[in-house]
Design an enzyme around this catalytic site. Structure first.
Site, PDB file in Angstrom:
ATOM      1  N   THR A   1      99.319  45.835  38.639  1.00 36.06           N
ATOM      2  CA  THR A   1      98.043  45.255  38.841  1.00 36.06           C
ATOM      3  C   THR A   1      98.030  44.994  40.527  1.00 36.06           C
ATOM      4  OG1 THR A   1      98.502  43.847  36.773  1.00 36.06           O
ATOM      5  CG2 THR A   1      96.951  43.069  38.417  1.00 36.06           C
TER       6      THR A   1
ATOM      7  N   TYR B   1     104.666  46.001  29.657  1.00 38.42           N
ATOM      8  CA  TYR B   1     103.922  44.992  30.604  1.00 38.42           C
ATOM      9  C   TYR B   1     103.011  44.238  29.877  1.00 38.42           C
ATOM     10  CZ  TYR B   1     101.583  43.769  34.953  1.00 38.42           C
ATOM     11  OH  TYR B   1     100.739  43.254  36.089  1.00 38.42           O
TER      12      TYR B   1
ATOM     13  N   LYS C   1     107.822  42.848  30.927  1.00 40.61           N
ATOM     14  CA  LYS C   1     107.389  41.931  32.089  1.00 40.61           C
ATOM     15  C   LYS C   1     106.223  41.118  31.605  1.00 40.61           C
ATOM     16  CE  LYS C   1     104.154  42.628  35.920  1.00 40.61           C
ATOM     17  NZ  LYS C   1     103.777  41.256  36.032  1.00 40.61           N
TER      18      LYS C   1
ATOM     19  N   GLY D   1     106.087  36.870  34.795  1.00 41.08           N
ATOM     20  CA  GLY D   1     105.161  37.578  35.921  1.00 41.08           C
ATOM     21  C   GLY D   1     103.969  36.423  36.197  1.00 41.08           C
TER      22      GLY D   1
ATOM     23  N   SER E   1     103.224  39.288  42.568  1.00 33.41           N
ATOM     24  CA  SER E   1     102.760  39.764  44.091  1.00 33.41           C
ATOM     25  C   SER E   1     103.413  38.693  44.792  1.00 33.41           C
ATOM     26  CB  SER E   1     101.286  39.274  43.781  1.00 33.41           C
ATOM     27  OG  SER E   1     100.915  38.074  43.372  1.00 33.41           O
TER      28      SER E   1
HETATM   29  C1  LIG Z   1      97.149  38.410  37.203  1.00 34.26           C
HETATM   30  C2  LIG Z   1      98.401  38.952  38.061  1.00 34.26           C
HETATM   31  O1  LIG Z   1      98.137  39.689  39.019  1.00 34.26           O
HETATM   32  N1  LIG Z   1      99.482  38.599  38.154  1.00 34.26           N
HETATM   33  C3  LIG Z   1     100.495  38.679  38.829  1.00 34.26           C
HETATM   34  C4  LIG Z   1     101.645  39.170  38.159  1.00 34.26           C
HETATM   35  O2  LIG Z   1     101.856  39.640  37.014  1.00 34.26           O
HETATM   36  C5  LIG Z   1     101.291  37.269  39.636  1.00 34.26           C
HETATM   37  O3  LIG Z   1     102.281  38.050  40.473  1.00 34.26           O
HETATM   38  C6  LIG Z   1     100.100  36.463  40.422  1.00 34.26           C
HETATM   39  O4  LIG Z   1      99.438  37.489  41.224  1.00 34.26           O
HETATM   40  C7  LIG Z   1     100.613  35.313  41.067  1.00 34.26           C
HETATM   41  O5  LIG Z   1     101.390  34.636  40.031  1.00 34.26           O
HETATM   42  C8  LIG Z   1      99.568  34.524  41.653  1.00 34.26           C
HETATM   43  O6  LIG Z   1      98.473  34.077  40.715  1.00 34.26           O
HETATM   44  C1  LIG Z   2     101.853  41.167  39.522  1.00 35.62           C
HETATM   45  C2  LIG Z   2     102.380  42.530  38.903  1.00 35.62           C
HETATM   46  O1  LIG Z   2     103.531  42.281  38.192  1.00 35.62           O
HETATM   47  C3  LIG Z   2     101.645  43.705  38.986  1.00 35.62           C
HETATM   48  O2  LIG Z   2     101.059  43.758  40.149  1.00 35.62           O
HETATM   49  O3  LIG Z   2     101.705  44.430  38.105  1.00 35.62           O
END
Ligand SMILES: CC(=O)N[C@H](C=O)[C@@H](O)[C@H](O)[C@H](O)CO
Ligand SMILES: CC(=O)C(=O)O
Length: 308
Positions: A50, A142, A172, A198, A217
């Site tokens: 993502t 995921y 994940k 996540g 992220s």
């Molecule tokens: C929707 C999205 O991008 N989720 C990320 C990973 O799954 C997270 O790392 C978020 O960026 C983080 O929790 C901040 O809201």
């Molecule tokens: C946020 C995360 O895990 C992704 O970028 O896929």
């Protein structure tokens, strides 16, 4: 990379560096790896997900990025997980074969999200067709229902999954349903699956229920602080662990109110690391100057328990 080592701890969901005119910028990935390892103490990456705008890239770009991360990470990272999910099954299979050929330490797949699987069997069939193209590579599902709209509970998906997908290694889990996560952990103890959480804002809650680590992220720039939270949790010093979660949450709560997504994440990593991550690709648009000024001031204002 360390083959066979169980995935645990923090995994940075990497952004895809781009030039000002919107091309992928492979030239900074070497520096990006060094920065993650030396400044954030993060030795695992999740590429083309993502945060990496994986679904906005073409196949060629995804392959080039995967190659560069595997190559630059070879001596320095423990795990390079490549997200190979796509709407088209043959494309996803091609990316899986490619990830295997270049020596990625794992592959991950999201549920297809235009025509969606409507039940566990349909989803498993899709995942199986991708995983079987990389029969020696650990496979991770995921789960990100907020973006895919595929709400099949992971607890249900995991029932008998090893028989269908022998390489299945973990999930994940990017959802706030901690009951689902808890039941996954409770029921799959024997399988030794890795459960990586996540939703960075509430990682501590997921650790309490037994998550092995996290993919997110924010570990691109709050990795070192979140590592201190993991250490406090392991000790256990829950009061200290909470303090870290409250403070990382204070930053995220602040930026979420301003409007926070991948474009803003790229901007934050740029000002924290000094590495130019560039703009996002349309339909995402660059973070505003105002966002950058405010986010930076907020991050600088936080007083961490380690005195930093
Ligand atoms: C929707 C999205 O991008 N989720 C990320 C990973 O799954 C997270 O790392 C978020 O960026 C983080 O929790 C901040 O809201
Ligand atoms: C946020 C995360 O895990 C992704 O970028 O896929």
């Amino acid at each position: 990379m360390t083959p066979g080592k169980k995935l645990e701890g923090l995994v940075a969901a990497t952004v895809t560096p781009m030039t000002p005119d919107g091309q992928i910028n492979l030239s900074v990935i070497r520096k990006y790896v060094d920065y993650l390892v030396s400044e954030q103490n993060v030795k695992n990456v999740f590429v083309n997900g993502t945060t990496g705008e994986g679904l906005s890239l073409n196949i060629q770009e995804r392959k080039q990025l995967a190659e560069e991360w595997v190559c630059q990470g070879k001596e320095k990272l423990d795990h390079v997980i490549i997200h190979v999910g796509a709407l088209s099954l043959p494309e996803s299979q091609e990316l899986a074969r490619h990830a295997a050929a270049i020596g990625a330490s794992g592959i991950a797949v999201i549920a297809p999200f235009f025509f969606k699987p409507t039940n566990k069997d349909e989803l498993t069939a899709f995942l199986q067709k991708v995983a079987s193209e990389a029969p020696a590579v650990p496979f991770y599902y995921y789960h990100i229902p907020s973006l895919t709209g595929v709400k099949i509970r992971v607890e249900e998906l995991l029932g008998g999954i090893k028989e269908q997908i022998p390489t299945f290694q973990g999930v994940k889990f990017s959802d706030t349903d901690l009951l689902d996560l808890a039941q996954c952990i409770n029921k799959n103890e024997r399988e030794q699956f890795a459960f990586l959480y996540g939703v960075d804002e509430q990682l501590l809650s997921a650790l309490a229920i037994g998550a092995d680590g996290a993919v997110g992220s924010t570990y691109n720039y709050l990795g070192q602080k979140t590592n201190l939270m993991l250490q406090a949790f392991a000790k256990p010093d829950l009061a200290l662990a909470r303090k870290y979660q409250f403070l990382t949450g204070e930053f995220l709560n602040f930026v979420i109110k301003l409007g926070f997504g991948v474009a803003q994440t790229k901007a934050v990593i740029t000002f924290v690391s000094g590495i130019p991550m560039g703009p996002p690709r349309l339909p995402l648009v660059d973070a505003s100057e105002e966002f950058i000024v405010k986010a930076k001031a907020k991050l600088d204002s936080i007083v961490w328990p380690d005195g930093d």
